[in-house]
Design an enzyme around this catalytic site. Structure first.
Site, PDB file in Angstrom:
ATOM      1  N   CYS A   1       0.808  -1.225   0.000  1.00 37.67           N
ATOM      2  CA  CYS A   1       0.000   0.000   0.000  1.00 37.67           C
ATOM      3  C   CYS A   1       0.841   1.275   0.000  1.00 37.67           C
ATOM      4  O   CYS A   1       0.403   2.312  -0.497  1.00 37.67           O
ATOM      5  CB  CYS A   1      -0.935   0.011   1.208  1.00 37.67           C
ATOM      6  SG  CYS A   1      -2.065  -1.399   1.248  1.00 37.67           S
TER       7      CYS A   1
ATOM      8  N   HIS B   1      -3.778   7.047   1.213  1.00 37.61           N
ATOM      9  CA  HIS B   1      -4.050   5.740   0.607  1.00 37.61           C
ATOM     10  C   HIS B   1      -5.502   5.380   0.884  1.00 37.61           C
ATOM     11  O   HIS B   1      -5.989   5.505   2.014  1.00 37.61           O
ATOM     12  CB  HIS B   1      -3.110   4.696   1.211  1.00 37.61           C
ATOM     13  CG  HIS B   1      -3.548   3.292   0.996  1.00 37.61           C
ATOM     14  ND1 HIS B   1      -3.868   2.786  -0.249  1.00 37.61           N
ATOM     15  CD2 HIS B   1      -3.739   2.275   1.874  1.00 37.61           C
ATOM     16  CE1 HIS B   1      -4.225   1.523  -0.128  1.00 37.61           C
ATOM     17  NE2 HIS B   1      -4.157   1.188   1.157  1.00 37.61           N
TER      18      HIS B   1
ATOM     19  N   ASN C   1      -9.948  -0.519  -2.598  1.00 38.25           N
ATOM     20  CA  ASN C   1      -8.544  -0.382  -2.191  1.00 38.25           C
ATOM     21  C   ASN C   1      -7.663  -0.990  -3.280  1.00 38.25           C
ATOM     22  O   ASN C   1      -7.596  -2.206  -3.428  1.00 38.25           O
ATOM     23  CB  ASN C   1      -8.332  -1.093  -0.856  1.00 38.25           C
ATOM     24  CG  ASN C   1      -6.905  -1.002  -0.350  1.00 38.25           C
ATOM     25  OD1 ASN C   1      -5.978  -0.740  -1.101  1.00 38.25           O
ATOM     26  ND2 ASN C   1      -6.724  -1.245   0.939  1.00 38.25           N
TER      27      ASN C   1
END
Length: 331
Positions: free
Chosen positions: A113, A257, A287
């Site tokens: 991430c 993020h 995501n």
């Protein structure tokens, strides 16, 4: 004298195949309301017969166009992904060939991430030292093929998705000037968000229980991830601001993020930021791990959310655990 590094062109791409929450409810015990309440995600994109190197192509072409550059102007490629096309070789080499770049160097990084922010930090150093003038940085993921799309895998399957974002980092004064980057990790939590197999330590064979036990699927301890994320996000954002003698009031837009809307809302409240100071698009894309920050940054610029003199903060937290921030000033 060191050069400054700038983000001079951005692009993003997401597959056409839209998967709604209702679509997921047909293959697992979930519902639109259940997913919205826990994640804020309404829909996501799943690739069809494509790898991250494929998704990176349209994103990169757009970034090059926005930068006003041709492929031959690029000196180096940094490719961030947690879902490479193959175990060997890296996706950067595959992408370099598909795009027909010159025989320039290319580098894969796997920081999940936080991958895009780590990639920016690497590119920034090459630009500052004068070794390269234009670097293509990519975050690209195809996670749908690693998801357990059953009720057993629901906690991750409703969150993660596919997409790509790209940025051209340059010595040319334009776009977003990189003021600083700040990187951290804490490996003792590696197994709280991980894929155990295949790996050099656990390679599935006909006689093993790897597949039967689901060790090839992404596993996440959601509570532990949330607890650390809401601590580390504010810490690394404040670290970047302090380094540049800036305060929270100086932030024009924070692009975190896109992990989970609940995490973003918690950060917003903890830092006392207004709705205008934070950007979110997780409801559309889910995501997308290393792709989430560049997709969001590209959209923010496209939607004219960023203007000259704005202070833009990028921040990410994820598997590893690894986290980081990047402070930009738009010129």
């Amino acid at each position: 004298m060191m050069n400054n590094a700038y983000i001079i062109g951005l692009g993003h791409y997401t597959p056409d195949n839209i998967i709604s929450n209702d679509d997921l409810s047909k293959v697992m015990d979930t519902s639109h309301d259940w997913i919205i309440e826990r994640t804020g995600i309404e829909e996501r994109r799943f690739a069809k017969d494509e790898g991250p190197s494929d998704l990176a192509i349209p994103a990169s072409n757009l970034a090059l166009k926005k930068a006003g550059l041709q492929k031959d102007d690029i000196d180096f490629i940094v490719f961030a992904t947690s879902t490479p096309d193959y175990y060997i070789p890296g996706s950067s080499s595959i992408f370099q060939d598909k795009m027909n770049f010159k025989n320039i160097g290319c580098l894969d990084i796997r920081v999940q991430c936080s991958g895009f922010i780590y990639a920016i930090s690497i590119a920034e150093q090459y630009i500052k030292t004068g070794q390269f003038n234009n670097i293509l940085v990519i975050g690209s993921e195809v996670q749908s093929t690693a998801m357990n799309l059953t009720t057993e895998g629901r906690d991750t399957a409703v969150i993660f998705a596919d997409g790509a974002g790209a940025a051209v980092i340059s010595s040319r004064k334009k776009g977003g000037k990189i003021l600083s980057t700040h990187l951290h990790s804490e490996g003792k939590y590696a197994k709280e968000l991980w894929v155990e197999s295949p790996s050099s330590r656990s390679n599935p064979t006909i006689d093993s229980n790897t597949i039967k036990d689901g060790r090839h699927f992404l596993k996440m301890n959601g509570r532990e991830v949330f607890k650390h994320a809401v601590k580390r996000f504010p810490e690394v954002i404040l670290e970047g601001l302090d380094y540049n003698n800036l305060g929270l009031e100086d932030i024009n837009i924070l692009i975190p993020h896109q992990a989970n809307l609940r995490i973003s809302k918690f950060i917003q409240k903890k830092l006392n930021l207004s709705d205008d100071q934070i950007f979110s698009n997780i409801h559309k894309y889910g995501n997308t791990t290393a792709a989430s920050v560049p997709i969001a940054l590209s959209e923010a610029v496209e939607n004219k959310r960023i203007s000259s003199k704005d202070i833009v903060v990028l921040a990410a937290f994820g598997s590893g655990f690894a986290w980081g921030s990047c402070i930009l000033e738009w010129v």
